[in-house]
Design a protein around this motif. Structure first.
Motif, PDB file in Angstrom:
ATOM      1  N   GLU A   1      10.795  10.576   1.227  1.00 56.76           N
ATOM      2  CA  GLU A   1      11.632  10.455   2.420  1.00 56.76           C
ATOM      3  C   GLU A   1      11.132   9.324   3.314  1.00 56.76           C
ATOM      4  O   GLU A   1       9.986   8.890   3.211  1.00 56.76           O
ATOM      5  N   THR A   2      11.991   8.871   4.200  1.00 56.86           N
ATOM      6  CA  THR A   2      11.628   7.840   5.163  1.00 56.86           C
ATOM      7  C   THR A   2      12.125   8.237   6.546  1.00 56.86           C
ATOM      8  O   THR A   2      12.754   9.279   6.727  1.00 56.86           O
ATOM      9  N   ARG A   3      11.846   7.383   7.506  1.00 55.35           N
ATOM     10  CA  ARG A   3      12.245   7.594   8.904  1.00 55.35           C
ATOM     11  C   ARG A   3      11.626   8.859   9.480  1.00 55.35           C
ATOM     12  O   ARG A   3      12.217   9.513  10.346  1.00 55.35           O
ATOM     13  N   LEU A   4      10.443   9.209   9.005  1.00 57.46           N
ATOM     14  CA  LEU A   4       9.694  10.322   9.566  1.00 57.46           C
ATOM     15  C   LEU A   4       8.656   9.764  10.529  1.00 57.46           C
ATOM     16  O   LEU A   4       8.138   8.668  10.321  1.00 57.46           O
TER      17      LEU A   4
ATOM     18  N   ARG B   1       5.497   1.717   3.529  1.00 56.99           N
ATOM     19  CA  ARG B   1       5.389   0.840   4.697  1.00 56.99           C
ATOM     20  C   ARG B   1       5.433   1.723   5.942  1.00 56.99           C
ATOM     21  O   ARG B   1       6.312   2.568   6.094  1.00 56.99           O
ATOM     22  N   TRP B   2       4.461   1.503   6.827  1.00 62.26           N
ATOM     23  CA  TRP B   2       4.317   2.264   8.067  1.00 62.26           C
ATOM     24  C   TRP B   2       4.433   1.339   9.263  1.00 62.26           C
ATOM     25  O   TRP B   2       3.980   0.192   9.209  1.00 62.26           O
ATOM     26  N   HIS B   3       5.021   1.861  10.334  1.00 61.65           N
ATOM     27  CA  HIS B   3       5.007   1.154  11.611  1.00 61.65           C
ATOM     28  C   HIS B   3       4.090   1.941  12.546  1.00 61.65           C
ATOM     29  O   HIS B   3       4.286   3.144  12.756  1.00 61.65           O
ATOM     30  N   ILE B   4       3.073   1.263  13.084  1.00 61.76           N
ATOM     31  CA  ILE B   4       2.027   1.942  13.851  1.00 61.76           C
ATOM     32  C   ILE B   4       1.853   1.285  15.208  1.00 61.76           C
ATOM     33  O   ILE B   4       1.684   0.062  15.302  1.00 61.76           O
ATOM     34  N   ASN B   5       1.894   2.091  16.251  1.00 61.19           N
ATOM     35  CA  ASN B   5       1.644   1.634  17.616  1.00 61.19           C
ATOM     36  C   ASN B   5       0.766   2.653  18.334  1.00 61.19           C
ATOM     37  O   ASN B   5       0.614   3.801  17.890  1.00 61.19           O
TER      38      ASN B   5
ATOM     39  N   GLY C   1      -4.869   3.096  -6.312  1.00 62.51           N
ATOM     40  CA  GLY C   1      -4.332   2.216  -7.332  1.00 62.51           C
ATOM     41  C   GLY C   1      -3.002   1.651  -6.914  1.00 62.51           C
ATOM     42  O   GLY C   1      -2.117   1.417  -7.739  1.00 62.51           O
ATOM     43  N   ALA C   2      -2.853   1.423  -5.603  1.00 65.43           N
ATOM     44  CA  ALA C   2      -1.557   1.022  -5.080  1.00 65.43           C
ATOM     45  C   ALA C   2      -1.728   0.252  -3.776  1.00 65.43           C
ATOM     46  O   ALA C   2      -2.793   0.244  -3.159  1.00 65.43           O
ATOM     47  N   LEU C   3      -0.632  -0.372  -3.358  1.00 65.65           N
ATOM     48  CA  LEU C   3      -0.583  -1.183  -2.144  1.00 65.65           C
ATOM     49  C   LEU C   3       0.252  -0.468  -1.090  1.00 65.65           C
ATOM     50  O   LEU C   3       1.306   0.094  -1.392  1.00 65.65           O
ATOM     51  N   HIS C   4      -0.226  -0.500   0.158  1.00 63.43           N
ATOM     52  CA  HIS C   4       0.485   0.089   1.295  1.00 63.43           C
ATOM     53  C   HIS C   4       0.527  -0.925   2.433  1.00 63.43           C
ATOM     54  O   HIS C   4      -0.390  -1.738   2.567  1.00 63.43           O
ATOM     55  N   GLU C   5       1.578  -0.861   3.236  1.00 67.37           N
ATOM     56  CA  GLU C   5       1.760  -1.861   4.292  1.00 67.37           C
ATOM     57  C   GLU C   5       1.839  -1.215   5.668  1.00 67.37           C
ATOM     58  O   GLU C   5       2.342  -0.102   5.814  1.00 67.37           O
ATOM     59  N   MET C   6       1.351  -1.958   6.671  1.00 65.83           N
ATOM     60  CA  MET C   6       1.387  -1.523   8.054  1.00 65.83           C
ATOM     61  C   MET C   6       1.969  -2.654   8.910  1.00 65.83           C
ATOM     62  O   MET C   6       1.531  -3.803   8.819  1.00 65.83           O
TER      63      MET C   6
ATOM     64  N   LEU D   1       2.880   7.087  14.356  1.00 73.37           N
ATOM     65  CA  LEU D   1       3.078   6.674  12.972  1.00 73.37           C
ATOM     66  C   LEU D   1       4.528   6.898  12.574  1.00 73.37           C
ATOM     67  O   LEU D   1       5.059   7.998  12.741  1.00 73.37           O
ATOM     68  N   ARG D   2       5.168   5.875  12.047  1.00 79.69           N
ATOM     69  CA  ARG D   2       6.532   6.032  11.538  1.00 79.69           C
ATOM     70  C   ARG D   2       6.573   5.530  10.093  1.00 79.69           C
ATOM     71  O   ARG D   2       6.222   4.382   9.820  1.00 79.69           O
ATOM     72  N   LEU D   3       6.971   6.401   9.191  1.00 79.87           N
ATOM     73  CA  LEU D   3       7.075   6.054   7.780  1.00 79.87           C
ATOM     74  C   LEU D   3       8.424   5.385   7.553  1.00 79.87           C
ATOM     75  O   LEU D   3       9.469   6.040   7.569  1.00 79.87           O
ATOM     76  N   GLU D   4       8.414   4.075   7.323  1.00 80.05           N
ATOM     77  CA  GLU D   4       9.657   3.313   7.200  1.00 80.05           C
ATOM     78  C   GLU D   4      10.119   3.167   5.754  1.00 80.05           C
ATOM     79  O   GLU D   4      11.302   2.985   5.504  1.00 80.05           O
ATOM     80  N   ARG D   5       9.175   3.235   4.827  1.00 80.15           N
ATOM     81  CA  ARG D   5       9.531   3.077   3.413  1.00 80.15           C
ATOM     82  C   ARG D   5       8.549   3.865   2.573  1.00 80.15           C
ATOM     83  O   ARG D   5       7.350   3.845   2.818  1.00 80.15           O
ATOM     84  N   CYS D   6       9.072   4.603   1.577  1.00 81.47           N
ATOM     85  CA  CYS D   6       8.198   5.386   0.699  1.00 81.47           C
ATOM     86  C   CYS D   6       8.853   5.478  -0.668  1.00 81.47           C
ATOM     87  O   CYS D   6       9.931   6.076  -0.807  1.00 81.47           O
TER      88      CYS D   6
END
Length: 226
Positions: free
Chosen positions: A205-208, A179-183, A58-63, A196-201
């Motif tokens: 927490e972030t920057r994990l 928001r995730w950064h994925i490479n 029920g939500a939006l997530h970004e990559m 996987l880097r969690l940039e926004r939550c």
């Protein structure tokens, strides 16, 4: 078709105390937002870092990051979660094929691919897929999107109860919960591996960051040393 963004509202005044209350409210109300469910990664180390113990439905997530890496990761994630239901994948090109996604476990019988060159058409497709058509998950490749449009898509996901994934190139403000950064990451040559880097939550927490490998025989993720 034309996708009309909703008018922008004035930005609220920022206060550390108000921001803290918002985060607390997010934790308390997240169960109502997603009906107490979340899309699981099968990795407790990552799920425990998220307020919903997984990716909120029920939500939006970004990559953001490498498009091919994001495509492979989402195919594997949705492939190992068949109970998520049918998947709508919205792409600007015709180069995406169900057979390629099936290599990561995403069954073609669960998959509908829509090719739309115009960004407005892709935005309309993901909104309809989330709110009206009842897809369990909607993935859309979007180069750029503004804050008002992400609010609109977040509302559509909340209304339909599915989960939306935006593959975007920019990093502008957004209403998405994460928001995730994925490479791609170094692998042993046998299993695909992602960084996987969690940039926004929202509310977390972030920057994990984690390195994650895919076991195509077991259809599951595994953490690997960095």
């Amino acid at each position: 078709m034309h996708y009309s963004p909703i008018p922008r509202s004035p930005a609220p005044l920022f206060s550390p105390a108000i921001d803290h209350l918002r985060q607390q409210l997010s934790r308390l109300t997240s169960g109502g937002l997603i009906g107490g469910s979340a899309l699981k990664l099968g990795l407790p180390e990552i799920e425990q870092a998220l307020p919903w113990h997984g990716l909120a439905r029920g939500a939006l997530h970004e990559m953001t990051g490498d498009r091919s890496a994001i495509t492979g990761f989402l195919a594997a994630l949705l492939g190992q979660n068949p109970r998520c239901g049918e998947v709508l994948w919205v792409t600007p090109a015709s180069s995406l094929h169900a057979s390629g996604l099936a290599e990561f476990g995403l069954d073609h019988r669960r998959l509908t691919i829509v090719s739309a060159r115009r960004a407005d058409d892709r935005l309309w497709s993901i909104e309809e897929g989330l709110s009206e058509l009842g897809y369990g998950a909607v993935v859309a490749e979007i180069d750029s999107i503004n804050l008002a449009e992400t609010h609109r898509l977040q509302s559509a996901a909340k209304q339909g109860g599915g989960i939306g994934f935006l593959m975007r190139r920019d990093s502008q403000p957004s209403a998405a919960l994460t928001r995730w950064h994925i490479n791609w990451a170094n692998s042993d040559g046998y299993r695909p591996c992602w960084r996987l880097r969690l940039e926004r939550c929202q509310g977390g927490e972030t920057r994990l960051a984690w390195n994650v490998a895919w076991d195509d025989a077991a259809l599951s993720f595994h953490l690997v040393p960095r």
